[in-house]
Design an enzyme around this catalytic site. Sequence first.
Site, PDB file in Angstrom:
ATOM      1  N   LYS A 115       0.797  -2.074  -7.862  1.00 27.68           N
ATOM      2  CA  LYS A 115       1.571  -2.130  -6.609  1.00 27.68           C
ATOM      3  C   LYS A 115       1.608  -3.561  -6.073  1.00 27.68           C
ATOM      4  O   LYS A 115       2.653  -4.051  -5.628  1.00 27.68           O
ATOM      5  CB  LYS A 115       0.964  -1.159  -5.584  1.00 27.68           C
ATOM      6  CG  LYS A 115       1.203   0.302  -5.970  1.00 27.68           C
ATOM      7  CD  LYS A 115       0.343   1.296  -5.213  1.00 27.68           C
ATOM      8  CE  LYS A 115       0.540   2.678  -5.856  1.00 27.68           C
ATOM      9  NZ  LYS A 115      -0.356   3.722  -5.331  1.00 27.68           N
ATOM     10  N   GLN A 139      -4.825   4.815  -1.060  1.00 28.97           N
ATOM     11  CA  GLN A 139      -4.775   5.201  -2.472  1.00 28.97           C
ATOM     12  C   GLN A 139      -5.572   6.493  -2.698  1.00 28.97           C
ATOM     13  O   GLN A 139      -6.737   6.582  -2.334  1.00 28.97           O
ATOM     14  CB  GLN A 139      -5.348   4.056  -3.332  1.00 28.97           C
ATOM     15  CG  GLN A 139      -5.296   4.323  -4.821  1.00 28.97           C
ATOM     16  CD  GLN A 139      -3.865   4.419  -5.362  1.00 28.97           C
ATOM     17  OE1 GLN A 139      -3.002   3.611  -5.025  1.00 28.97           O
ATOM     18  NE2 GLN A 139      -3.601   5.412  -6.209  1.00 28.97           N
ATOM     19  N   ASP A 166       4.233   6.152   1.509  1.00 29.73           N
ATOM     20  CA  ASP A 166       3.936   7.085   0.410  1.00 29.73           C
ATOM     21  C   ASP A 166       4.641   8.426   0.632  1.00 29.73           C
ATOM     22  O   ASP A 166       4.731   9.245  -0.282  1.00 29.73           O
ATOM     23  CB  ASP A 166       2.410   7.312   0.327  1.00 29.73           C
ATOM     24  CG  ASP A 166       1.847   6.983  -1.050  1.00 29.73           C
ATOM     25  OD1 ASP A 166       2.648   6.747  -1.969  1.00 29.73           O
ATOM     26  OD2 ASP A 166       0.615   6.982  -1.189  1.00 29.73           O
TER      27      ASP A 166
END
Length: 294
Positions: A63, A107, A130
């Site tokens: 990322k 995460q 997300d």
Amino acid sequence: MSDKDSRIEDFGDKIIDGKKIAAFIESSLKEKIDYLKNNGIVPCIYVILIGDNPASVIYVRNKENAANRCGIMSKKIVLPVNISENELLNKINELNDDSLVHGILVQLPIPPHIDENKIMEAISSNKDVDGFHPFNEGKIFTGNSSFYPCTPFGIVKMLDYSNIELKGKNVVIIGQSIIVGKPLSIMLMNRNATVSALNIYTNNIRCWTNMADILISATGKAHLINESFVKDGCVVVDVGIAKLDGKICGDVDFDSVIKKVSKITPVPGGVGPVTVAVLMENTVNAALQFLSNS
Ligand code: NAD
């Protein structure tokens, strides 16, 4: 199993090339990023990594690399695995209040002593790049969410990019997680596909998969799917990431199904890179929303 490059060479017309599609998505962000920068805004994403799970460390690095390529500011916060839920919530609140931060991502997976739902709800829905905040997840039903979850959205983009019609198609999804299978089911229903979602308790999954025009597998079970699971001409999307004999592989036994499929996403080089590119797109869109509201 042959490696990714030789697959592209040997089966080029059948491969849905995730790296190529990711590069296309990333390059299409340039104009929006320039516009933001001309207005004094550098899109910025914060990634919170808890502990040092090796797979998570690699995903976070991917990322960061994508953000660097795009000209998006990427910051990483690494927290100890024994961090308390309250300390994590405080950190998220700090980022929610920081007007220079446009996207926040925690995460997954997170340690079991922390309530994942509480964390997803704590991230401001305006910074939920997300797409896991219940507000944004709920808006998937009406097809007007600001942030679609990156993997399902990436899969829809890959099918669109490959000119694969969704309307009227039998789509079978193996896996019903909140990250992949559930949101993807709704997104494909919004496109008038006929969707069946299977899980580990589904009896005789071959009965279902053999009817699929498009088969999407997201279980994490290495080589679960072989040629006996697919009908001729099927499009196969392999979301799984697993290891077999020390090598990364997907849910699908590529060599077994390749004769029968019309298109297939490889692992690696399929859904993974597109997921990351969509995260970049969501971050840029979060920054654009910030600009239009300020
Ligand atoms: P999960 O464990 O939360 O869910 C797995 C789902 O698969 C469950 O619904 C389970 O019932 C179903 N399942 C498992 N074995 C099955 C079987 N034998 N038959 C039928 N159904 C079965 O997993 P997840 O978070 O959705 O991730 C799934 C896989 O996708 C993992 O390998 C993960 O690493 C990968 N993944 C990849 C990306 C990417 O960007 N490429 C993104 C997210 C997840």
